[in-house]
Structure formats: structure tokens, C-alpha cells
Scaffold this active site. Structure first.
Site, PDB file in Angstrom:
ATOM      1  N   LYS A  13       0.826  -1.215   0.000  1.00 54.81           N
ATOM      2  CA  LYS A  13       0.000   0.000   0.000  1.00 54.81           C
ATOM      3  C   LYS A  13       0.858   1.262   0.000  1.00 54.81           C
ATOM      4  O   LYS A  13       0.606   2.194  -0.758  1.00 54.81           O
ATOM      5  CB  LYS A  13      -0.938   0.024   1.223  1.00 54.81           C
ATOM      6  CG  LYS A  13      -1.928  -1.129   1.266  1.00 54.81           C
ATOM      7  CD  LYS A  13      -2.953  -0.951   2.381  1.00 54.81           C
ATOM      8  CE  LYS A  13      -2.352  -0.964   3.770  1.00 54.81           C
ATOM      9  NZ  LYS A  13      -1.779  -2.262   4.170  1.00 54.81           N
ATOM     10  N   ARG A  87      -9.713   0.189   9.278  1.00 60.28           N
ATOM     11  CA  ARG A  87      -9.181  -1.154   9.520  1.00 60.28           C
ATOM     12  C   ARG A  87     -10.187  -2.034  10.236  1.00 60.28           C
ATOM     13  O   ARG A  87      -9.892  -3.175  10.530  1.00 60.28           O
ATOM     14  CB  ARG A  87      -7.920  -1.039  10.377  1.00 60.28           C
ATOM     15  CG  ARG A  87      -6.616  -1.181   9.562  1.00 60.28           C
ATOM     16  CD  ARG A  87      -5.483  -0.968  10.520  1.00 60.28           C
ATOM     17  NE  ARG A  87      -4.263  -1.609  10.181  1.00 60.28           N
ATOM     18  CZ  ARG A  87      -3.228  -0.989   9.624  1.00 60.28           C
ATOM     19  NH1 ARG A  87      -3.310   0.266   9.242  1.00 60.28           N
ATOM     20  NH2 ARG A  87      -2.102  -1.637   9.420  1.00 60.28           N
ATOM     21  N   ARG A 121      11.448  -5.912   5.412  1.00 59.30           N
ATOM     22  CA  ARG A 121      11.291  -4.487   5.086  1.00 59.30           C
ATOM     23  C   ARG A 121      12.237  -3.631   5.918  1.00 59.30           C
ATOM     24  O   ARG A 121      12.398  -3.840   7.113  1.00 59.30           O
ATOM     25  CB  ARG A 121       9.836  -4.107   5.379  1.00 59.30           C
ATOM     26  CG  ARG A 121       9.431  -2.747   4.964  1.00 59.30           C
ATOM     27  CD  ARG A 121       7.943  -2.664   4.765  1.00 59.30           C
ATOM     28  NE  ARG A 121       7.161  -2.877   5.972  1.00 59.30           N
ATOM     29  CZ  ARG A 121       5.831  -2.888   5.981  1.00 59.30           C
ATOM     30  NH1 ARG A 121       5.150  -2.712   4.881  1.00 59.30           N
ATOM     31  NH2 ARG A 121       5.184  -3.070   7.100  1.00 59.30           N
ATOM     32  N   ARG A 152      11.241  -1.521  11.297  1.00 60.58           N
ATOM     33  CA  ARG A 152      10.196  -1.025  12.198  1.00 60.58           C
ATOM     34  C   ARG A 152      10.018  -2.014  13.343  1.00 60.58           C
ATOM     35  O   ARG A 152      10.104  -3.207  13.136  1.00 60.58           O
ATOM     36  CB  ARG A 152       8.869  -0.939  11.430  1.00 60.58           C
ATOM     37  CG  ARG A 152       8.666   0.371  10.720  1.00 60.58           C
ATOM     38  CD  ARG A 152       7.514   0.331   9.751  1.00 60.58           C
ATOM     39  NE  ARG A 152       6.270  -0.219  10.283  1.00 60.58           N
ATOM     40  CZ  ARG A 152       5.129  -0.268   9.583  1.00 60.58           C
ATOM     41  NH1 ARG A 152       5.085   0.200   8.346  1.00 60.58           N
ATOM     42  NH2 ARG A 152       4.041  -0.785  10.101  1.00 60.58           N
ATOM     43  N   ARG A 163      -0.255  -9.032  13.603  1.00 63.26           N
ATOM     44  CA  ARG A 163      -0.815  -8.043  12.651  1.00 63.26           C
ATOM     45  C   ARG A 163      -1.619  -8.736  11.559  1.00 63.26           C
ATOM     46  O   ARG A 163      -2.675  -8.251  11.146  1.00 63.26           O
ATOM     47  CB  ARG A 163       0.312  -7.206  12.033  1.00 63.26           C
ATOM     48  CG  ARG A 163       0.906  -6.225  13.038  1.00 63.26           C
ATOM     49  CD  ARG A 163       2.182  -5.610  12.516  1.00 63.26           C
ATOM     50  NE  ARG A 163       1.970  -4.746  11.385  1.00 63.26           N
ATOM     51  CZ  ARG A 163       2.943  -4.380  10.549  1.00 63.26           C
ATOM     52  NH1 ARG A 163       4.174  -4.823  10.733  1.00 63.26           N
ATOM     53  NH2 ARG A 163       2.685  -3.584   9.550  1.00 63.26           N
TER      54      ARG A 163
HETATM   55  P1  AMP Z   1       0.708   0.470   9.169  1.00 62.02           P
HETATM   56  O1  AMP Z   1       1.909   1.315   8.948  1.00 62.02           O
HETATM   57  O2  AMP Z   1      -0.498   0.914   8.374  1.00 62.02           O
HETATM   58  O3  AMP Z   1       0.978  -1.014   8.995  1.00 62.02           O
HETATM   59  O4  AMP Z   1       0.273   0.663  10.704  1.00 62.02           O
HETATM   60  C1  AMP Z   1       1.156   0.337  11.744  1.00 62.02           C
HETATM   61  C2  AMP Z   1       0.367   0.138  13.034  1.00 62.02           C
HETATM   62  O5  AMP Z   1      -0.301   1.368  13.395  1.00 62.02           O
HETATM   63  C3  AMP Z   1      -0.749  -0.906  12.965  1.00 62.02           C
HETATM   64  O6  AMP Z   1      -0.298  -2.224  13.156  1.00 62.02           O
HETATM   65  C4  AMP Z   1      -1.657  -0.434  14.112  1.00 62.02           C
HETATM   66  O7  AMP Z   1      -1.114  -0.789  15.355  1.00 62.02           O
HETATM   67  C5  AMP Z   1      -1.565   1.090  13.983  1.00 62.02           C
HETATM   68  N1  AMP Z   1      -2.628   1.578  13.065  1.00 62.02           N
HETATM   69  C6  AMP Z   1      -2.462   2.114  11.826  1.00 62.02           C
HETATM   70  N2  AMP Z   1      -3.645   2.417  11.270  1.00 62.02           N
HETATM   71  C7  AMP Z   1      -4.590   2.056  12.183  1.00 62.02           C
HETATM   72  C8  AMP Z   1      -6.011   2.083  12.201  1.00 62.02           C
HETATM   73  N3  AMP Z   1      -6.712   2.522  11.137  1.00 62.02           N
HETATM   74  N4  AMP Z   1      -6.645   1.646  13.311  1.00 62.02           N
HETATM   75  C9  AMP Z   1      -5.963   1.196  14.389  1.00 62.02           C
HETATM   76  N5  AMP Z   1      -4.628   1.116  14.431  1.00 62.02           N
HETATM   77  C10 AMP Z   1      -3.929   1.532  13.334  1.00 62.02           C
END
Ligand code: AMP
Length: 205
Positions: A13, A87, A121, A152, A163
Site C-alpha cells: 500500500k 481497519r 522491510r 520497524r 498483525r
Molecule cells: P501500518 O503502517 O499501516 O501497517 O500501521 C502500523 C500500526 O499502526 C498498525 O499495526 C496499528 O497498530 C496502527 N494503526 C495504523 N492504522 C490504524 C487504524 N486505522 N486503526 C488502528 N490502528 C492503526
């Protein structure tokens, strides 16, 4: 046109969001990036989010909706692209109350490939450039700006499993939600970034 990028962690994404932003001028709103910025600055939101992110869990909706509303306020009516939001069903329903979404692009990648993609990554601490460890050829420096590349905290294997489980149990149902609204477009995310972007261009026109 406002869009949502759906897809499991590691589906690509973020990579596609950069291309869409450059080619279509949509403002990129990534909730993960916003949370990481808050964590770096050690704000109240960042400290609250950290405990969930480290475990691979979703940050509570109340906090997440707050950052999304403020990001949407900041786009000042310009077209935007949401990456990593919504999400779960509640977030999707709340979003319907505050913004008009035109298209939802679901980037599909086989689950067994995702773990390798995510664990490999590496991201630049400075410019945010992200790539797979295999591309770095043993170097630990960013090919774009020369700064240090790191993993990360939530890209470690034990967190990745949770996740992916969160995705399967809470996020995957959004595919049906947006299908019912007639907004869903599915794209094969298994190809190269160029190939995937070519598919996305067909959807966006
Ligand atoms: P991402 O970079 O999109 O994979 O997000 C990293 C982490 O941020 C996720 O595993 C969640 O812990 C938190 N996070 C990101 N977006 C959301 C969301 N829409 N709702 C809840 N937690 C989120």
C-alpha cells in the site's frame, strides 16, 4: 476523487501510495505514518499508540478517529487517499459519516508471501524510503539519501503474526462492506511495483 487503499500489511500500500500521490495528486494520509510521527515526537497520542503498535494490535478507534479527522481537516477539501484506514467496521462506518469515498482499491497478496515481505522491510530513518533487505545487498544505508535503514519495531516476526491475524479477523471484512457499496476494485499485488501500479492506473483512469 477520494480513495482508500485496502490490503494486508506488506501488500504494498505504501509503495503504491507514493506513485498514486505523484501521478494523481491525491494527498496521502497514512494512519501508520501519523502514529509513527507521534511516537518519534513522544506526544500523548504517540505514547498511547506505542503500546498497541508494538504488540501488532489496533490502536483504539477513539484515538485513530481523532488523528484521521484532523488529517482530513488539513487537506482543506483537496482529494485524498487513505492508507491503513479504515481497519475495522466501526472505522468504516464512522468514515462514511465524515467523508465521501469514491473508490476502494484492495491490493491482494498471498498470505504466505506477506511475512517474508514485512520481516525483510527496511525503512530510512530520515527520508522514510522503504525497501526489502535483499535489495540493499548487505548495506545498511538508504539508497536515496545515505542515512541509516532500520526495521520497524512492529515488522519483527512475532509481531507480524499478530498483525496478520488482526487483518484477517477485523479488516478483511471491509472488502465485503465496500463491495456492497459498489466501490470495490481488486488488484493483484503479487507483481512488481510497476505491474501493480499499471493495474491501479486502469482503476483510477
Ligand atoms: P501500518 O503502517 O499501516 O501497517 O500501521 C502500523 C500500526 O499502526 C498498525 O499495526 C496499528 O497498530 C496502527 N494503526 C495504523 N492504522 C490504524 C487504524 N486505522 N486503526 C488502528 N490502528 C492503526
Amino acid at each position: 476523487m477520494n480513495i482508500i487503499l485496502l490490503g494486508a500489511p506488506g501488500a504494498g500500500k505504501g509503495t503504491q501510495a507514493t506513485r498514486i500521490e505523484e501521478n494523481y495528486g491525491l494527498t496521502h494520509i497514512s494512519t501508520g505514518d501519523i502514529f509513527r510521527r507521534h511516537m518519534r515526537r513522544q506526544t500523548e497520542i504517540g505514547e498511547e499508540a506505542r503500546s498497541y503498535i508494538k504488540k501488532g494490535l489496533l490502536v483504539p478507534d477513539e484515538v485513530t478517529l481523532k488523528i484521521v479527522k484532523s488529517a482530513l481537516d488539513e487537506v482543506h477539501g483537496k482529494n485524498f487517499m487513505l492508507d491503513g484506514f479504515p481497519r475495522n467496521l466501526n472505522q468504516a462506518q464512522q468514515l462514511d459519516g465524515i467523508a465521501k469515498i469514491d473508490k476502494v482499491i484492495d491490493i491482494r497478496v498471498d498470505f504466505d508471501i506477506l511475512t517474508d515481505r514485512i520481516c525483510g522491510r527496511r525503512s530510512c530513518l530520515d527520508c522514510g524510503y522503504t525497501t526489502h533487505i535483499s535489495v540493499l545487498g548487505g548495506a545498511n544505508t538508504c539508497p536515496k539519501c545515505g542515512c541509516e535503514m532500520t526495521q520497524r519495531v512492529d515488522d519483527r516476526e512475532e509481531t507480524v503474526r499478530s498483525r496478520l491475524q488482526v487483518y484477517a479477523t477485523q479488516t478483511a471484512s471491509l472488502v465485503e462492506y465496500y463491495e456492497k457499496q459498489g466501490k470495490l476494485f481488486t488488484v493483484d499485488g503479487m507483481g512488481t511495483p510497476d505491474e501493480v501500479f499499471a493495474e491501479i492506473k486502469k482503476v483510477l483512469g
